[in-house]
Scaffold this motif. Structure first.
Motif, PDB file in Angstrom:
ATOM      1  N   ARG A  78       0.814  -1.221   0.000  1.00  0.00           N
ATOM      2  CA  ARG A  78       0.000   0.000   0.000  1.00  0.00           C
ATOM      3  C   ARG A  78       0.848   1.272   0.000  1.00  0.00           C
ATOM      4  NH1 ARG A  78      -3.858  -0.561   4.633  1.00  0.00           N
ATOM      5  NH2 ARG A  78      -4.733  -2.125   3.211  1.00  0.00           N
ATOM      6  N   ALA A  79       1.972   1.219   0.698  1.00  0.00           N
ATOM      7  CA  ALA A  79       2.793   2.423   0.828  1.00  0.00           C
ATOM      8  C   ALA A  79       3.823   2.569  -0.292  1.00  0.00           C
ATOM      9  CB  ALA A  79       3.503   2.410   2.181  1.00  0.00           C
ATOM     10  N   THR A  80       3.902   1.606  -1.196  1.00  0.00           N
ATOM     11  CA  THR A  80       4.871   1.693  -2.300  1.00  0.00           C
ATOM     12  C   THR A  80       4.437   2.762  -3.296  1.00  0.00           C
ATOM     13  OG1 THR A  80       5.348  -0.676  -2.098  1.00  0.00           O
ATOM     14  CG2 THR A  80       6.018   0.415  -4.136  1.00  0.00           C
ATOM     15  N   PRO A  81       5.253   3.791  -3.515  1.00  0.00           N
ATOM     16  CA  PRO A  81       4.867   4.848  -4.454  1.00  0.00           C
ATOM     17  C   PRO A  81       4.739   4.320  -5.876  1.00  0.00           C
ATOM     18  CG  PRO A  81       6.704   5.548  -3.079  1.00  0.00           C
ATOM     19  CD  PRO A  81       6.543   4.078  -2.882  1.00  0.00           C
ATOM     20  N   ILE A  82       3.701   4.774  -6.570  1.00  0.00           N
ATOM     21  CA  ILE A  82       3.486   4.408  -7.963  1.00  0.00           C
ATOM     22  C   ILE A  82       3.370   5.684  -8.795  1.00  0.00           C
ATOM     23  CG2 ILE A  82       1.904   3.347  -9.625  1.00  0.00           C
ATOM     24  CD1 ILE A  82       1.095   1.358  -7.467  1.00  0.00           C
ATOM     25  N   ILE A  83       4.249   5.812  -9.782  1.00  0.00           N
ATOM     26  CA  ILE A  83       4.157   6.910 -10.744  1.00  0.00           C
ATOM     27  C   ILE A  83       3.556   6.328 -12.016  1.00  0.00           C
ATOM     28  CG2 ILE A  83       5.407   8.627 -12.096  1.00  0.00           C
ATOM     29  CD1 ILE A  83       7.522   8.697  -9.925  1.00  0.00           C
ATOM     30  N   MET A  84       2.358   6.775 -12.364  1.00  0.00           N
ATOM     31  CA  MET A  84       1.671   6.224 -13.526  1.00  0.00           C
ATOM     32  C   MET A  84       1.958   7.053 -14.773  1.00  0.00           C
ATOM     33  SD  MET A  84      -2.295   5.023 -13.849  1.00  0.00           S
ATOM     34  CE  MET A  84      -1.915   3.607 -12.801  1.00  0.00           C
ATOM     35  N   LEU A  85       2.250   6.341 -15.867  1.00  0.00           N
ATOM     36  CA  LEU A  85       2.490   6.969 -17.162  1.00  0.00           C
ATOM     37  C   LEU A  85       1.333   6.626 -18.079  1.00  0.00           C
ATOM     38  CD1 LEU A  85       6.229   5.915 -17.644  1.00  0.00           C
ATOM     39  CD2 LEU A  85       5.350   7.942 -16.470  1.00  0.00           C
ATOM     40  N   SER A  86       0.844   7.617 -18.825  1.00  0.00           N
ATOM     41  CA  SER A  86      -0.291   7.354 -19.698  1.00  0.00           C
ATOM     42  C   SER A  86      -0.371   8.362 -20.825  1.00  0.00           C
ATOM     43  CB  SER A  86      -1.597   7.402 -18.888  1.00  0.00           C
ATOM     44  OG  SER A  86      -2.713   7.235 -19.738  1.00  0.00           O
ATOM     45  N   ALA A  87      -0.874   7.884 -21.974  1.00  0.00           N
ATOM     46  CA  ALA A  87      -1.147   8.790 -23.094  1.00  0.00           C
ATOM     47  C   ALA A  87      -2.476   9.498 -22.883  1.00  0.00           C
ATOM     48  CB  ALA A  87      -1.168   7.999 -24.402  1.00  0.00           C
ATOM     49  N   ARG A  88      -3.228   9.078 -21.882  1.00  0.00           N
ATOM     50  CA  ARG A  88      -4.522   9.703 -21.578  1.00  0.00           C
ATOM     51  C   ARG A  88      -4.277  11.046 -20.897  1.00  0.00           C
ATOM     52  NH1 ARG A  88      -8.884   5.711 -20.831  1.00  0.00           N
ATOM     53  NH2 ARG A  88      -8.144   3.660 -21.483  1.00  0.00           N
ATOM     54  N   SER A  89      -4.638  12.118 -21.575  1.00  0.00           N
ATOM     55  CA  SER A  89      -4.335  13.454 -21.063  1.00  0.00           C
ATOM     56  C   SER A  89      -5.544  14.174 -20.477  1.00  0.00           C
ATOM     57  CB  SER A  89      -3.739  14.315 -22.188  1.00  0.00           C
ATOM     58  OG  SER A  89      -4.658  14.412 -23.283  1.00  0.00           O
ATOM     59  N   GLU A  90      -6.722  13.569 -20.574  1.00  0.00           N
ATOM     60  CA  GLU A  90      -7.919  14.216 -20.035  1.00  0.00           C
ATOM     61  C   GLU A  90      -7.858  14.250 -18.508  1.00  0.00           C
ATOM     62  OE1 GLU A  90     -10.287  15.672 -21.795  1.00  0.00           O
ATOM     63  OE2 GLU A  90      -9.253  15.140 -23.664  1.00  0.00           O
ATOM     64  N   GLU A  91      -8.413  15.312 -17.960  1.00  0.00           N
ATOM     65  CA  GLU A  91      -8.397  15.472 -16.501  1.00  0.00           C
ATOM     66  C   GLU A  91      -9.091  14.303 -15.801  1.00  0.00           C
ATOM     67  OE1 GLU A  91      -9.360  18.910 -13.159  1.00  0.00           O
ATOM     68  OE2 GLU A  91     -10.482  18.901 -15.046  1.00  0.00           O
ATOM     69  N   VAL A  92     -10.163  13.800 -16.408  1.00  0.00           N
ATOM     70  CA  VAL A  92     -10.908  12.710 -15.795  1.00  0.00           C
ATOM     71  C   VAL A  92     -10.041  11.457 -15.676  1.00  0.00           C
ATOM     72  CG1 VAL A  92     -11.867  11.915 -18.009  1.00  0.00           C
ATOM     73  CG2 VAL A  92     -13.056  11.383 -15.870  1.00  0.00           C
ATOM     74  N   ASP A  93      -9.140  11.230 -16.663  1.00  0.00           N
ATOM     75  CA  ASP A  93      -8.254  10.074 -16.599  1.00  0.00           C
ATOM     76  C   ASP A  93      -7.216  10.243 -15.490  1.00  0.00           C
ATOM     77  OD1 ASP A  93      -9.417   8.677 -18.820  1.00  0.00           O
ATOM     78  OD2 ASP A  93      -8.442  10.119 -20.133  1.00  0.00           O
ATOM     79  N   LYS A  94      -6.667  11.451 -15.379  1.00  0.00           N
ATOM     80  CA  LYS A  94      -5.692  11.710 -14.326  1.00  0.00           C
ATOM     81  C   LYS A  94      -6.332  11.519 -12.956  1.00  0.00           C
ATOM     82  CE  LYS A  94      -2.435  15.151 -12.594  1.00  0.00           C
ATOM     83  NZ  LYS A  94      -1.810  16.487 -12.814  1.00  0.00           N
ATOM     84  N   VAL A  95      -7.541  12.032 -12.799  1.00  0.00           N
ATOM     85  CA  VAL A  95      -8.250  11.886 -11.526  1.00  0.00           C
ATOM     86  C   VAL A  95      -8.489  10.405 -11.223  1.00  0.00           C
ATOM     87  CG1 VAL A  95     -10.450  12.289 -10.353  1.00  0.00           C
ATOM     88  CG2 VAL A  95      -9.332  14.154 -11.595  1.00  0.00           C
TER      89      VAL A  95
END
Length: 229
Positions: A78-95
């Motif tokens: 649970r505490a392991t940091p995750i940096i997500m990479l995505s081509a999805r640039s819409e705010e709803v996807d980031k949220v």
């Protein structure tokens, strides 16, 4: 012997992107492993939990967002940091990514320089000694850059193994480390050392920390391992 390098898992199905990420993270001094799909990523995490995960959203089979969800509901990861990479640039996807548990979110194409800065920021939070941050616990201080340890203002002379043990304990006070986890982190996965060796070095660490008085800060957790505080 220095503080062990942070372990970063790269999960990316595009070989070229995976190689670029691995190259730059290795150049930063991190120990890098990689996976090309979600199933492989979950297996690697279960076998050897990394300090941080760089995770692509779009993966064959189990998606990155599902990998993130599964890891964040498990107590062990649970505490392991995750940096997500995505081509999805819409705010709803980031949220959606952040609400699933990602600690950071970057849109492709991204700046490698910025990604490395974000990796450092996440590691500064969970592995402060690895980025040179001075650690403090009660009356004990540890400076990873000068390799200096003090207790109540007095210098404490530690051997390299005891220094690494104390660093691990001080980065996560209260966390219980099993003997196997300590062997893996302090001695390395490729070195065979009997678990009783851990007890010997814990005994040495306790003796030195208490040589000028003060309570023993390293407690034994019966059937589990050791913890600081």
């Amino acid at each position: 012997m220095t503080v062990d390098a942070p372990r970063v898992l790269v999960v990316e199905d595009e070989p070229a992107q995976r190689e670029v990420l691995a190259y730059n993270l290795t150049a930063e001094g991190y120990e890098v492993s990689s996976a090309q799909n979600g199933d492989e990523a979950l297996l690697l995490v279960a076998e050897d939990a990394p300090d941080l995960i760089v995770l692509d959203w779009m993966l064959p089979g189990v998606s990155g967002i599902e990998v993130c969800r599964r890891l964040k509901i498990r107590t062990e990861t649970r505490a392991t940091p995750i940096i997500m990479l995505s081509a999805r640039s819409e705010e709803v996807d980031k949220v959606r990514g952040l609400e699933t548990g990602a600690d950071d979110y970057m849109v492709k194409p991204y700046s490698v320089v910025e990604l490395m800065a974000r990796v450092r920021a996440q590691l500064r939070r969970i592995r402060p000694a690895a980025v040179g941050t001075r650690l403090e616990f009660e009356d004990i201080t540890l400076d990873p850059e000068t390799h200096r340890v003090q207790r109540a203002g007095a210098d404490v002379k530690l051997g390299p193994t005891e220094f690494r043990l104390l660093t691990m304990f001080m980065e996560k006070p209260g966390r219980v480390w099993s003997r196997e986890q300590l062997l893996d982190r302090v001695w390395g996965r490729d070195v065979y050392v009997d678990t009783r060796t851990v007890d010997v070095h814990i005994g040495r660490l306790r003796k030195v920390l208490c040589q000028y008085g003060g309570d023993n800060p390293v407690r034994t957790v019966r059937g589990a391992g050791y913890a600081l505080g």
